[in-house]
Design a protein around this motif. Structure first.
Motif, PDB file in Angstrom:
ATOM      1  N   ASN A   7      11.334   7.073  12.077  1.00  0.00           N
ATOM      2  CA  ASN A   7      12.423   6.190  11.611  1.00  0.00           C
ATOM      3  C   ASN A   7      11.950   5.141  10.622  1.00  0.00           C
ATOM      4  OD1 ASN A   7      13.886   7.658  13.414  1.00  0.00           O
ATOM      5  ND2 ASN A   7      14.456   5.955  14.759  1.00  0.00           N
ATOM      6  N   MET A   8      10.647   5.100  10.364  1.00  0.00           N
ATOM      7  CA  MET A   8      10.167   4.097   9.389  1.00  0.00           C
ATOM      8  C   MET A   8      10.707   4.443   8.004  1.00  0.00           C
ATOM      9  SD  MET A   8       6.216   3.236  10.418  1.00  0.00           S
ATOM     10  CE  MET A   8       5.916   2.196  11.854  1.00  0.00           C
ATOM     11  N   VAL A   9      11.007   3.410   7.211  1.00  0.00           N
ATOM     12  CA  VAL A   9      11.475   3.620   5.827  1.00  0.00           C
ATOM     13  C   VAL A   9      10.297   3.550   4.856  1.00  0.00           C
ATOM     14  CG1 VAL A   9      13.827   2.779   6.191  1.00  0.00           C
ATOM     15  CG2 VAL A   9      12.052   1.165   5.533  1.00  0.00           C
ATOM     16  N   ALA A  10       9.188   2.975   5.314  1.00  0.00           N
ATOM     17  CA  ALA A  10       7.996   2.887   4.453  1.00  0.00           C
ATOM     18  C   ALA A  10       6.780   2.592   5.318  1.00  0.00           C
ATOM     19  CB  ALA A  10       8.169   1.791   3.407  1.00  0.00           C
ATOM     20  N   ALA A  11       5.609   2.938   4.777  1.00  0.00           N
ATOM     21  CA  ALA A  11       4.350   2.621   5.461  1.00  0.00           C
ATOM     22  C   ALA A  11       3.250   2.587   4.408  1.00  0.00           C
ATOM     23  CB  ALA A  11       4.033   3.680   6.524  1.00  0.00           C
ATOM     24  N   GLY A  12       2.175   1.874   4.726  1.00  0.00           N
ATOM     25  CA  GLY A  12       1.072   1.828   3.761  1.00  0.00           C
ATOM     26  C   GLY A  12      -0.125   1.085   4.310  1.00  0.00           C
ATOM     27  N   TYR A  13      -1.157   1.034   3.496  1.00  0.00           N
ATOM     28  CA  TYR A  13      -2.328   0.227   3.840  1.00  0.00           C
ATOM     29  C   TYR A  13      -2.937  -0.332   2.558  1.00  0.00           C
ATOM     30  CZ  TYR A  13      -4.956   4.545   2.732  1.00  0.00           C
ATOM     31  OH  TYR A  13      -5.453   5.686   2.099  1.00  0.00           O
ATOM     32  N   CYS A  14      -3.743  -1.372   2.741  1.00  0.00           N
ATOM     33  CA  CYS A  14      -4.517  -1.907   1.634  1.00  0.00           C
ATOM     34  C   CYS A  14      -5.968  -1.920   2.098  1.00  0.00           C
ATOM     35  CB  CYS A  14      -4.065  -3.319   1.273  1.00  0.00           C
ATOM     36  SG  CYS A  14      -4.835  -3.895  -0.257  1.00  0.00           S
ATOM     37  N   MET A  15      -6.837  -1.257   1.360  1.00  0.00           N
ATOM     38  CA  MET A  15      -8.243  -1.175   1.757  1.00  0.00           C
ATOM     39  C   MET A  15      -9.065  -2.144   0.914  1.00  0.00           C
ATOM     40  SD  MET A  15     -10.777   2.094   2.087  1.00  0.00           S
ATOM     41  CE  MET A  15     -11.053   2.326   0.340  1.00  0.00           C
ATOM     42  N   TYR A  16      -9.813  -3.025   1.593  1.00  0.00           N
ATOM     43  CA  TYR A  16     -10.667  -4.013   0.921  1.00  0.00           C
ATOM     44  C   TYR A  16     -12.086  -3.438   0.940  1.00  0.00           C
ATOM     45  CZ  TYR A  16      -6.482  -6.443   2.389  1.00  0.00           C
ATOM     46  OH  TYR A  16      -5.167  -6.779   2.637  1.00  0.00           O
TER      47      TYR A  16
ATOM     48  N   THR B  94       7.286   5.437   0.481  1.00  0.00           N
ATOM     49  CA  THR B  94       8.630   4.978   0.872  1.00  0.00           C
ATOM     50  C   THR B  94       9.471   6.206   1.243  1.00  0.00           C
ATOM     51  OG1 THR B  94       9.391   5.109  -1.411  1.00  0.00           O
ATOM     52  CG2 THR B  94       8.529   2.978  -0.681  1.00  0.00           C
ATOM     53  N   GLY B  95       8.749   7.292   1.652  1.00  0.00           N
ATOM     54  CA  GLY B  95       9.466   8.491   2.093  1.00  0.00           C
ATOM     55  C   GLY B  95       9.636   9.533   1.008  1.00  0.00           C
ATOM     56  N   ALA B  96       9.058   9.262  -0.180  1.00  0.00           N
ATOM     57  CA  ALA B  96       9.161  10.257  -1.269  1.00  0.00           C
ATOM     58  C   ALA B  96       7.769  10.514  -1.830  1.00  0.00           C
ATOM     59  CB  ALA B  96      10.078   9.713  -2.364  1.00  0.00           C
ATOM     60  N   GLY B  97       6.824  10.849  -0.941  1.00  0.00           N
ATOM     61  CA  GLY B  97       5.456  11.088  -1.398  1.00  0.00           C
ATOM     62  C   GLY B  97       4.586   9.847  -1.231  1.00  0.00           C
ATOM     63  N   VAL B  98       3.318   9.995  -1.626  1.00  0.00           N
ATOM     64  CA  VAL B  98       2.323   8.923  -1.416  1.00  0.00           C
ATOM     65  C   VAL B  98       1.729   8.555  -2.771  1.00  0.00           C
ATOM     66  CG1 VAL B  98       0.168   8.270  -0.259  1.00  0.00           C
ATOM     67  CG2 VAL B  98       1.768   9.844   0.853  1.00  0.00           C
ATOM     68  N   ASN B  99       1.612   7.255  -3.035  1.00  0.00           N
ATOM     69  CA  ASN B  99       1.019   6.810  -4.302  1.00  0.00           C
ATOM     70  C   ASN B  99      -0.008   5.725  -4.045  1.00  0.00           C
ATOM     71  OD1 ASN B  99       2.646   8.197  -6.624  1.00  0.00           O
ATOM     72  ND2 ASN B  99       4.129   7.635  -5.045  1.00  0.00           N
ATOM     73  N   GLY B 100      -1.092   5.747  -4.836  1.00  0.00           N
ATOM     74  CA  GLY B 100      -2.189   4.783  -4.672  1.00  0.00           C
ATOM     75  C   GLY B 100      -2.296   3.868  -5.883  1.00  0.00           C
ATOM     76  N   PHE B 101      -2.541   2.597  -5.623  1.00  0.00           N
ATOM     77  CA  PHE B 101      -2.628   1.576  -6.667  1.00  0.00           C
ATOM     78  C   PHE B 101      -3.943   0.815  -6.484  1.00  0.00           C
ATOM     79  CE2 PHE B 101       1.868   1.954  -7.840  1.00  0.00           C
ATOM     80  CZ  PHE B 101       2.397   2.551  -6.701  1.00  0.00           C
ATOM     81  N   THR B 102      -4.583   0.480  -7.597  1.00  0.00           N
ATOM     82  CA  THR B 102      -5.852  -0.254  -7.528  1.00  0.00           C
ATOM     83  C   THR B 102      -5.669  -1.619  -8.167  1.00  0.00           C
ATOM     84  OG1 THR B 102      -7.033   1.842  -7.672  1.00  0.00           O
ATOM     85  CG2 THR B 102      -8.301  -0.155  -8.135  1.00  0.00           C
ATOM     86  N   LEU B 103      -6.189  -2.645  -7.489  1.00  0.00           N
ATOM     87  CA  LEU B 103      -6.025  -4.016  -7.991  1.00  0.00           C
ATOM     88  C   LEU B 103      -6.911  -4.228  -9.216  1.00  0.00           C
ATOM     89  CD1 LEU B 103      -4.740  -6.834  -7.495  1.00  0.00           C
ATOM     90  CD2 LEU B 103      -6.775  -7.400  -6.148  1.00  0.00           C
ATOM     91  N   ASP B 104      -6.268  -4.666 -10.322  1.00  0.00           N
ATOM     92  CA  ASP B 104      -7.034  -5.061 -11.511  1.00  0.00           C
ATOM     93  C   ASP B 104      -7.164  -6.573 -11.438  1.00  0.00           C
ATOM     94  OD1 ASP B 104      -6.838  -4.534 -15.093  1.00  0.00           O
ATOM     95  OD2 ASP B 104      -7.834  -6.079 -13.910  1.00  0.00           O
ATOM     96  N   PRO B 105      -8.325  -7.071 -10.988  1.00  0.00           N
ATOM     97  CA  PRO B 105      -8.455  -8.521 -10.754  1.00  0.00           C
ATOM     98  C   PRO B 105      -8.172  -9.347 -12.021  1.00  0.00           C
ATOM     99  CG  PRO B 105     -10.424  -7.332 -10.004  1.00  0.00           C
ATOM    100  CD  PRO B 105      -9.595  -6.357 -10.779  1.00  0.00           C
ATOM    101  N   SER B 106      -8.434  -8.726 -13.192  1.00  0.00           N
ATOM    102  CA  SER B 106      -8.222  -9.528 -14.427  1.00  0.00           C
ATOM    103  C   SER B 106      -6.726  -9.747 -14.667  1.00  0.00           C
ATOM    104  CB  SER B 106      -8.835  -8.790 -15.629  1.00  0.00           C
ATOM    105  OG  SER B 106      -8.128  -7.573 -15.834  1.00  0.00           O
ATOM    106  N   LEU B 107      -5.901  -8.835 -14.128  1.00  0.00           N
ATOM    107  CA  LEU B 107      -4.447  -8.986 -14.286  1.00  0.00           C
ATOM    108  C   LEU B 107      -3.813  -9.551 -13.018  1.00  0.00           C
ATOM    109  CD1 LEU B 107      -3.523  -5.528 -15.909  1.00  0.00           C
ATOM    110  CD2 LEU B 107      -3.651  -7.744 -17.063  1.00  0.00           C
ATOM    111  N   GLY B 108      -4.514  -9.334 -11.877  1.00  0.00           N
ATOM    112  CA  GLY B 108      -3.912  -9.719 -10.594  1.00  0.00           C
ATOM    113  C   GLY B 108      -2.776  -8.776 -10.251  1.00  0.00           C
ATOM    114  N   GLU B 109      -2.845  -7.561 -10.779  1.00  0.00           N
ATOM    115  CA  GLU B 109      -1.786  -6.570 -10.532  1.00  0.00           C
ATOM    116  C   GLU B 109      -2.369  -5.296  -9.923  1.00  0.00           C
ATOM    117  OE1 GLU B 109       1.930  -8.133 -12.287  1.00  0.00           O
ATOM    118  OE2 GLU B 109       1.370  -6.573 -10.845  1.00  0.00           O
TER     119      GLU B 109
END
Ligand code: P6P
Length: 338
Positions: free
Chosen positions: A159-168, A178-193
């Motif tokens: 019943n979850m609508v979303a799940a995730g983790y952040c690895m340090y 969010t229920g439509a596949g899995v996507n990975g994002f990497t923090l760009d510290p110079s942008l903070g994004e």
């Protein structure tokens, strides 16, 4: 020019989620606001974890958490950051944290439609030796945000609508579904994004890595012992699997998701329900693995079908490549027939 184009075509996690949410005309942006507050919490914890060695943040806070484990300062800090960020988002009404014995019911004036279950800093016993640690979270949409009850979070993981983790770790990696596949994002510290670096992650159908704490071998039940034996001494002439075990769930699951194979935290005689917590460890990771084409099994049933009875309940878990988990299921099914 292609390289140049790539540099400017920055798909940030916020833009990505806005694009996804635009597929639901009824969405009012609430989820995007909720997620941006989770992302803010992760950025803060990432900075704190990276500084931990220097800022002497490591070491005991002198308290113990509901698990009876010594609480390290980063645990306390991370939990406070996420609780405050989630409440200030104005989009949550119930919070369940690994660090808090009781669920947090947000005061009525700040309530929103979501319940968030999370482990603010999983694997924190590894902080002092620099091993990767992480934040794990799951999100439910509540039925009644006016007078919410605990039932809103005692729901099966499906019943979850979303799940995730952040690895340090060597980099800060945010993995989300969010229920439509899995996507990975990497923090760009110079942008903070967080920038999209792993679009549409799919786990290999079968892997050659198994990940378990072999130190518990003498307490395993038959099917688990048989499966691990097969990994080490395959009967079909195939080569043995490699063992990789970090002892930090986010690190072990992230490697499993990207490289394939299986992660196991089975039941044993000492802990009949295993060690990992259903709401904020087993469910989010099982949700992600299914979304990536793998599967997750408790030894008795599909992990996401489990209905928890209390918020810190534990469950055994076998998750990873679809075919590897199938082998475990067959061994448990054979045991049940005996
Ligand atoms: P063991 C870390 O303490 C944790 O909760 C998970 O991150 C990890 O997978 C597991 O426990 C490790 O447990 O018993 O193998 O040390």
């Amino acid at each position: 020019h292609a390289a140049e184009a790539n540099r400017t075509d920055l798909m940030t996690i916020t833009r990505f989620v806005l694009n996804e949410q635009s597929k639901y005309p009824e969405s009012r942006g609430d989820f995007t606001i909720l997620l941006s507050n989770i992302v803010l919490g992760c950025k803060f914890v990432c900075a704190a974890v990276n500084k931990a060695g220097l800022a002497k943040l490591i070491g005991l806070a002198g308290e113990t958490n509901v698990q009876g484990e010594e609480q390290k300062k980063l645990d306390v800090l991370s939990n406070d950051v996420f609780v405050k960020a989630l409440i200030s988002s104005g989009r949550t009404c119930i919070l369940v944290s690994e660090e808090d014995e009781q669920a947090t019911f947000v005061e009525p004036s700040r309530r929103g439609r979501y319940a968030v279950v999370f482990d603010p800093l999983d694997g924190s016993s590894n902080i002092d030796c620099g091993v990767s640690i992480g934040t794990i979270f799951g999100i439910y949409m509540v039925k009644d945000s006016i007078e919410p009850t605990l039932d809103e979070v005692l729901q099966p993981g499906k019943n979850m609508v979303a799940a995730g983790y952040c690895m340090y770790g060597s980099s800060c990696t945010f993995v989300l579904s969010t229920g439509a596949g899995v996507n990975g994002f990497t923090l760009d510290p110079s942008l903070g994004e967080f920038i999209l670096t792993h679009p549409d992650i799919k786990i290999p159908k079968k892997g050659n890595i198994y990940s378990v704490n072999e130190g518990n071998a003498k307490n395993w039940d038959g099917p688990t012992a048989k499966y691990v034996e097969r990994c080490k001494f395959p009967k079909d002439g195939s080569s043995p699997k490699s063992l990789r075990y970090v002892g930090s769930m986010v690190a072990d699951v992230h490697r499993t998701l990207l490289y394939g194979g299986i992660f196991l935290y089975p039941a044993d005689k000492k802990s009949p329900n295993g060690k990992l917590r259903v709401l904020y460890e087993v469910f989010p990771m099982s949700f992600l693995l299914e979304q990536a084409g793998g599967q997750a099994f408790t030894g008795k049933q599909r992990a996401l079908d489990l209905v928890p009875n209390e918020i810190h309940e534990r469950s055994p878990i076998f998750l990873g490549s679809y075919e590897d988990v199938e082998e475990v299921k067959a061994l448990y099914a054979a045991e049940d027939k005996k």
